[in-house]
Design a protein around this motif. Sequence first.
Motif, PDB file in Angstrom:
ATOM      1  N   LEU A   1       0.836  -1.201   0.000  1.00  0.00           N
ATOM      2  CA  LEU A   1       0.000   0.000   0.000  1.00  0.00           C
ATOM      3  C   LEU A   1       0.874   1.256   0.000  1.00  0.00           C
ATOM      4  O   LEU A   1       1.917   1.287   0.647  1.00  0.00           O
ATOM      5  CB  LEU A   1      -0.891   0.009   1.242  1.00  0.00           C
ATOM      6  CG  LEU A   1      -1.872  -1.153   1.376  1.00  0.00           C
ATOM      7  CD1 LEU A   1      -2.514  -1.142   2.755  1.00  0.00           C
ATOM      8  CD2 LEU A   1      -2.919  -1.101   0.288  1.00  0.00           C
ATOM      9  N   GLN A   2       0.423   2.274  -0.748  1.00  0.00           N
ATOM     10  CA  GLN A   2       1.164   3.528  -0.856  1.00  0.00           C
ATOM     11  C   GLN A   2       0.260   4.694  -0.455  1.00  0.00           C
ATOM     12  O   GLN A   2      -0.929   4.701  -0.784  1.00  0.00           O
ATOM     13  CB  GLN A   2       1.650   3.739  -2.294  1.00  0.00           C
ATOM     14  CG  GLN A   2       2.562   2.654  -2.811  1.00  0.00           C
ATOM     15  CD  GLN A   2       3.882   2.603  -2.060  1.00  0.00           C
ATOM     16  OE1 GLN A   2       4.485   3.637  -1.776  1.00  0.00           O
ATOM     17  NE2 GLN A   2       4.324   1.407  -1.723  1.00  0.00           N
ATOM     18  N   THR A   3       0.825   5.669   0.224  1.00  0.00           N
ATOM     19  CA  THR A   3       0.035   6.822   0.653  1.00  0.00           C
ATOM     20  C   THR A   3      -0.525   7.610  -0.522  1.00  0.00           C
ATOM     21  O   THR A   3      -1.596   8.198  -0.419  1.00  0.00           O
ATOM     22  CB  THR A   3       0.857   7.760   1.559  1.00  0.00           C
ATOM     23  OG1 THR A   3       2.048   8.144   0.873  1.00  0.00           O
ATOM     24  CG2 THR A   3       1.227   7.078   2.860  1.00  0.00           C
ATOM     25  N   GLU A   4       0.170   7.618  -1.668  1.00  0.00           N
ATOM     26  CA  GLU A   4      -0.335   8.387  -2.817  1.00  0.00           C
ATOM     27  C   GLU A   4      -1.600   7.779  -3.428  1.00  0.00           C
ATOM     28  O   GLU A   4      -2.271   8.415  -4.234  1.00  0.00           O
ATOM     29  CB  GLU A   4       0.740   8.579  -3.887  1.00  0.00           C
ATOM     30  CG  GLU A   4       1.295   7.308  -4.460  1.00  0.00           C
ATOM     31  CD  GLU A   4       2.591   6.842  -3.791  1.00  0.00           C
ATOM     32  OE1 GLU A   4       3.218   5.935  -4.343  1.00  0.00           O
ATOM     33  OE2 GLU A   4       2.959   7.367  -2.739  1.00  0.00           O
ATOM     34  N   ASP A   5      -1.931   6.546  -3.046  1.00  0.00           N
ATOM     35  CA  ASP A   5      -3.157   5.915  -3.541  1.00  0.00           C
ATOM     36  C   ASP A   5      -4.359   6.165  -2.636  1.00  0.00           C
ATOM     37  O   ASP A   5      -5.461   5.721  -2.927  1.00  0.00           O
ATOM     38  CB  ASP A   5      -2.938   4.403  -3.701  1.00  0.00           C
ATOM     39  CG  ASP A   5      -1.880   4.092  -4.745  1.00  0.00           C
ATOM     40  OD1 ASP A   5      -1.861   4.769  -5.787  1.00  0.00           O
ATOM     41  OD2 ASP A   5      -1.064   3.180  -4.506  1.00  0.00           O
ATOM     42  N   ILE A   6      -4.155   6.864  -1.531  1.00  0.00           N
ATOM     43  CA  ILE A   6      -5.247   7.155  -0.597  1.00  0.00           C
ATOM     44  C   ILE A   6      -6.138   8.245  -1.193  1.00  0.00           C
ATOM     45  O   ILE A   6      -5.657   9.292  -1.630  1.00  0.00           O
ATOM     46  CB  ILE A   6      -4.703   7.596   0.778  1.00  0.00           C
ATOM     47  CG1 ILE A   6      -3.957   6.434   1.435  1.00  0.00           C
ATOM     48  CG2 ILE A   6      -5.841   8.099   1.665  1.00  0.00           C
ATOM     49  CD1 ILE A   6      -3.278   6.801   2.747  1.00  0.00           C
ATOM     50  N   HIS A   7      -7.439   7.973  -1.192  1.00  0.00           N
ATOM     51  CA  HIS A   7      -8.417   8.933  -1.737  1.00  0.00           C
ATOM     52  C   HIS A   7      -9.517   9.258  -0.747  1.00  0.00           C
ATOM     53  O   HIS A   7     -10.639   9.591  -1.147  1.00  0.00           O
ATOM     54  CB  HIS A   7      -9.011   8.391  -3.037  1.00  0.00           C
ATOM     55  CG  HIS A   7      -8.051   8.465  -4.183  1.00  0.00           C
ATOM     56  ND1 HIS A   7      -8.003   9.523  -5.050  1.00  0.00           N
ATOM     57  CD2 HIS A   7      -7.069   7.627  -4.564  1.00  0.00           C
ATOM     58  CE1 HIS A   7      -7.049   9.328  -5.936  1.00  0.00           C
ATOM     59  NE2 HIS A   7      -6.460   8.180  -5.660  1.00  0.00           N
ATOM     60  N   GLY A   8      -9.234   9.172   0.536  1.00  0.00           N
ATOM     61  CA  GLY A   8     -10.202   9.602   1.530  1.00  0.00           C
ATOM     62  C   GLY A   8     -10.279   8.665   2.712  1.00  0.00           C
ATOM     63  O   GLY A   8      -9.780   7.540   2.686  1.00  0.00           O
ATOM     64  N   TYR A   9     -10.941   9.181   3.758  1.00  0.00           N
ATOM     65  CA  TYR A   9     -11.116   8.456   5.018  1.00  0.00           C
ATOM     66  C   TYR A   9     -12.596   8.465   5.365  1.00  0.00           C
ATOM     67  O   TYR A   9     -13.260   9.499   5.242  1.00  0.00           O
ATOM     68  CB  TYR A   9     -10.303   9.126   6.126  1.00  0.00           C
ATOM     69  CG  TYR A   9      -8.842   9.239   5.776  1.00  0.00           C
ATOM     70  CD1 TYR A   9      -7.973   8.180   5.990  1.00  0.00           C
ATOM     71  CD2 TYR A   9      -8.331  10.408   5.211  1.00  0.00           C
ATOM     72  CE1 TYR A   9      -6.626   8.273   5.656  1.00  0.00           C
ATOM     73  CE2 TYR A   9      -6.992  10.520   4.876  1.00  0.00           C
ATOM     74  CZ  TYR A   9      -6.147   9.454   5.101  1.00  0.00           C
ATOM     75  OH  TYR A   9      -4.823   9.552   4.772  1.00  0.00           O
ATOM     76  N   TYR A  10     -13.106   7.322   5.833  1.00  0.00           N
ATOM     77  CA  TYR A  10     -14.542   7.165   6.031  1.00  0.00           C
ATOM     78  C   TYR A  10     -14.835   6.450   7.343  1.00  0.00           C
ATOM     79  O   TYR A  10     -14.028   5.650   7.815  1.00  0.00           O
ATOM     80  CB  TYR A  10     -15.153   6.403   4.845  1.00  0.00           C
ATOM     81  CG  TYR A  10     -14.849   7.110   3.551  1.00  0.00           C
ATOM     82  CD1 TYR A  10     -15.653   8.146   3.105  1.00  0.00           C
ATOM     83  CD2 TYR A  10     -13.700   6.816   2.824  1.00  0.00           C
ATOM     84  CE1 TYR A  10     -15.341   8.844   1.957  1.00  0.00           C
ATOM     85  CE2 TYR A  10     -13.376   7.513   1.670  1.00  0.00           C
ATOM     86  CZ  TYR A  10     -14.197   8.522   1.246  1.00  0.00           C
ATOM     87  OH  TYR A  10     -13.876   9.230   0.111  1.00  0.00           O
TER      88      TYR A  10
END
Length: 101
Positions: A44-53
């Motif tokens: 997993l890479q931080t640049e692939d994060i698109h939000g928190y739910y």
Amino acid sequence: MKLSFATPRLFLTLGLVFLGACTKTPEWTLFYYNDVSALPVAPLQTEDIHGYYDTLEQCQRKAQGMQRLRQGDDMGAGVYQCGHLCGLDDKSVLVCKSLSQ
């Protein structure tokens, strides 16, 4: 009418309770991969994060909405996974307790 000494303490306690409720951390992280048709094997890479739910359902709905928006692109709709309780381990590697689609 005179307010007792307990009244300000009651307001302070209630204020702290409400403030604590407002600072709850989301438990789910959306990892979205635009230009692929299968989940990557790489970590997993931080640049692939698109939000928190707060919930898995919210994470899934956001990802499915992103896929719908990309369906007209030549590159495809992309893929996603939702990570539960993600964070950095002691070696600064991004890890999640579990991953779902």
